[in-house]
Design an enzyme around this catalytic site. Structure first.
Site, short mmCIF file in Angstrom:
data_model
loop_
_atom_site.label_atom_id
_atom_site.label_comp_id
_atom_site.label_asym_id
_atom_site.label_seq_id
_atom_site.Cartn_x
_atom_site.Cartn_y
_atom_site.Cartn_z
N ASN A 1 -31.84 -36.48 -10.27
CA ASN A 1 -31.41 -35.09 -10.00
C ASN A 1 -30.39 -34.67 -11.05
O ASN A 1 -29.69 -35.52 -11.63
CB ASN A 1 -30.79 -35.01 -8.59
N CYS B 1 -58.74 -11.09 6.31
CA CYS B 1 -59.10 -12.51 6.24
C CYS B 1 -60.56 -12.62 5.80
O CYS B 1 -61.44 -12.00 6.40
CB CYS B 1 -58.90 -13.14 7.62
N TYR C 1 -42.79 -12.68 -1.20
CA TYR C 1 -43.73 -13.74 -1.58
C TYR C 1 -44.78 -13.25 -2.58
O TYR C 1 -45.24 -14.02 -3.42
CB TYR C 1 -44.38 -14.37 -0.34
N ALA D 1 -34.66 -32.99 -15.18
CA ALA D 1 -35.91 -33.66 -14.80
C ALA D 1 -36.80 -33.92 -16.00
O ALA D 1 -37.48 -34.96 -16.06
CB ALA D 1 -36.65 -32.82 -13.76
N CYS E 1 -54.35 -16.96 7.94
CA CYS E 1 -54.72 -15.89 8.87
C CYS E 1 -54.10 -16.21 10.23
O CYS E 1 -54.37 -17.28 10.80
CB CYS E 1 -56.25 -15.80 8.98
N GLN F 1 -41.79 -30.30 -1.79
CA GLN F 1 -41.29 -29.20 -0.95
C GLN F 1 -41.60 -27.86 -1.63
O GLN F 1 -41.38 -26.81 -1.05
CB GLN F 1 -39.78 -29.32 -0.77
N ASN F 2 -42.07 -27.94 -2.87
CA ASN F 2 -42.28 -26.71 -3.64
C ASN F 2 -43.56 -26.00 -3.22
O ASN F 2 -44.57 -26.65 -2.96
CB ASN F 2 -42.32 -27.03 -5.13
N HIS G 1 -44.26 -27.82 2.45
CA HIS G 1 -43.79 -26.48 2.79
C HIS G 1 -44.82 -25.39 2.47
O HIS G 1 -44.47 -24.22 2.39
CB HIS G 1 -42.47 -26.17 2.06
N GLY H 1 -35.12 -33.80 -7.98
CA GLY H 1 -34.82 -32.36 -8.02
C GLY H 1 -34.72 -31.69 -6.68
O GLY H 1 -35.18 -30.57 -6.51
N1 APR Z 1 -33.59 -31.20 -13.22
C1 APR Z 1 -33.33 -31.91 -12.09
N2 APR Z 1 -32.72 -31.40 -11.02
C2 APR Z 1 -32.33 -30.11 -11.09
C3 APR Z 1 -32.55 -29.31 -12.22
C4 APR Z 1 -33.20 -29.92 -13.34
N3 APR Z 1 -33.46 -29.24 -14.47
N4 APR Z 1 -32.04 -28.07 -12.00
C5 APR Z 1 -31.52 -28.10 -10.76
N5 APR Z 1 -31.68 -29.32 -10.21
C6 APR Z 1 -31.28 -29.79 -8.87
C7 APR Z 1 -30.04 -29.13 -8.34
O1 APR Z 1 -28.88 -29.81 -8.79
C8 APR Z 1 -30.23 -29.24 -6.84
O2 APR Z 1 -29.66 -30.44 -6.33
O3 APR Z 1 -32.31 -29.45 -7.97
C9 APR Z 1 -31.77 -29.30 -6.66
C10 APR Z 1 -32.37 -28.06 -6.04
O4 APR Z 1 -31.92 -27.92 -4.73
P1 APR Z 1 -32.36 -26.68 -3.81
O5 APR Z 1 -32.15 -25.41 -4.56
O6 APR Z 1 -31.67 -26.83 -2.51
O7 APR Z 1 -33.94 -26.87 -3.67
P2 APR Z 1 -34.73 -27.84 -2.65
O8 APR Z 1 -33.97 -29.08 -2.40
O9 APR Z 1 -36.11 -27.97 -3.18
O10 APR Z 1 -34.74 -26.97 -1.34
C11 APR Z 1 -35.43 -27.45 -0.21
O11 APR Z 1 -35.10 -25.37 0.87
O12 APR Z 1 -35.03 -23.05 1.01
C12 APR Z 1 -35.77 -24.16 1.16
O13 APR Z 1 -38.05 -24.16 1.49
C13 APR Z 1 -37.10 -24.20 0.45
O14 APR Z 1 -38.38 -26.13 -0.20
C14 APR Z 1 -37.11 -25.54 -0.25
C15 APR Z 1 -36.08 -26.32 0.53
#
Ligand code: APR
Length: 224
Positions: free
Chosen positions: A193, A129, A49, A211, A110, A84-85, A102, A168
Site C-alpha cells: 500500500n 431490462c 454512477y 502499486a 434489474c 473491491q473495485n 462490490h 491498495g
Molecule cells: N498505490 C498503492 N496504494 C495507493 C495508491 C497507489 N498509487 N494510491 C493510494 N493508495 C492507497 C491509499 O493510501 C489508501 O490506503 O489506497 C488506499 C485506498 O483506500 P480507500 O480510498 O479507502 O479505498 P478502498 O480501501 O478500496 O475502499 C473500500 O470503500 O467506499 C467504499 O465501496 C468503496 O470499495 C470501496 C471501499
C-alpha cells in the site's frame, strides 16, 4: 489469495475514496451509495454512477493490474483475486481467476427480475431490462448496508489460502477489512500500500509505495 482496493487503480487515473482528493471528499456517500439514497433521489444516484461508468473508457490498466494478470497466467497453483473495485481494469489487464465483491460498474441489475447484464452506456429514466422489459434498472454495485457478493467462495478461499496479499486498500470497510484476521494463523499475510493502512499491524509484512512499483516487483519475486 489477493485482495485489491481503489489504490491499485489510482495510477490509472481513478480516484480512491478516502485519500485527500478521494471520491468521498467530493460527494457524501450517504447521498449516492446507500439504498436509502437511491430511494430518495434515484436520478442523482444514477448520474453519479453513469459518470463513473463513462470515465472507464478514458482509463487503462496500469503496471500493477498487468503484473497480477501475468501472475494469473503463469501460476499453476490455486489463485483467487478478489477486488473491491467496481472498475474493470483487472479483467482488461487479463486477470481471469477473480471476483468483484462490490459489483461492477459495467453491469446493471434489474430490481424486478434480478438479471445483471453487461451495460456500457448510462442508465436513463427510460432504460428497460433486456430480460423482462421492466424499467427498473440500478447500478450493479454493492451499496453501504448491502451484502457484498460471492462471500461463500471468498470465505472458502480465505480459509484455505497459504498467502494473503492486500493491495491498495485502506482497510476501513468490512468485511474486506477483516480478511487479514481470517487468513492469519494459516497464511502468510502481506500488505502492499502507498502508506500503512488502518490495520497494517495485523499483517506479517507491510511494504509501502506506489502499486505500479510494488506489485510488479512482488510478482517477479513470487514467480522467480
Ligand atoms: N498505490 C498503492 N496504494 C495507493 C495508491 C497507489 N498509487 N494510491 C493510494 N493508495 C492507497 C491509499 O493510501 C489508501 O490506503 O489506497 C488506499 C485506498 O483506500 P480507500 O480510498 O479507502 O479505498 P478502498 O480501501 O478500496 O475502499 C473500500 O470503500 O467506499 C467504499 O465501496 C468503496 O470499495 C470501496 C471501499
Amino acid at each position: 489469495m489477493i485482495l485489491t482496493g481503489a489504490g491499485i487503480s489510482r495510477e490509472s487515473g481513478l480516484h480512491t475514496f478516502r485519500d485527500a482528493d478521494g471520491v468521498w471528499s467530493q460527494v457524501r456517500l450517504e447521498d449516492v451509495a446507500t439504498p436509502e439514497a437511491f430511494a430518495r433521489d434515484p436520478a442523482r444516484v444514477q448520474a453519479f454512477y453513469n459518470a463513473r461508468r463513462a470515465q472507464l473508457s478514458s482509463v487503462a490498466p496500469n503496471a500493477a493490474h498487468l503484473a497480477l494478470a501475468r501472475f494469473d497466467r503463469c501460476f499453476d497453483g490455486e489463485l483467487l483475486l478478489v477486488t473491491q473495485n467496481v472498475d474493470d481494469l483487472h479483467e482488461r489487464a487479463g486477470s481471469r481467476r477473480m471476483l468483484h465483491m462490490h459489483g461492477e460498474l459495467r453491469r446493471v441489475r434489474c430490481t424486478a427480475c434480478g438479471l445483471n447484464p453487461a451495460w456500457d452506456g448510462p442508465i436513463t429514466t427510460g432504460s428497460a431490462c433486456p430480460g423482462c422489459g421492466a424499467v427498473a434498472l440500478r447500478p450493479d454495485v454493492v451499496w453501504f448496508g448491502e451484502m457484498p457478493l460471492h462471500m461463500p467462495a471468498i470465505e472458502q478461499a480465505l480459509s484455505a489460502c497459504d498467502l494473503f496479499v492486500s493491495i491498495g486498500t485502506s482497510g476501513t470497510v468490512y468485511p474486506a477489512a477483516g480478511f487479514v484476521q481470517t487468513a492469519s494463523g494459516h497464511a502468510l499475510t502481506l500488505e502492499l500500500n502507498l502508506e500503512p493502512s488502518e490495520g497494517w499491524t495485523e499483517f506479517d509484512e507491510s511494504r509501502h509505495g506506489p502499486a505500479t512499483l510494488l506489485v510488479p516487483a512482488f510478482v517477479d519475486e513470487l514467480l522467480g
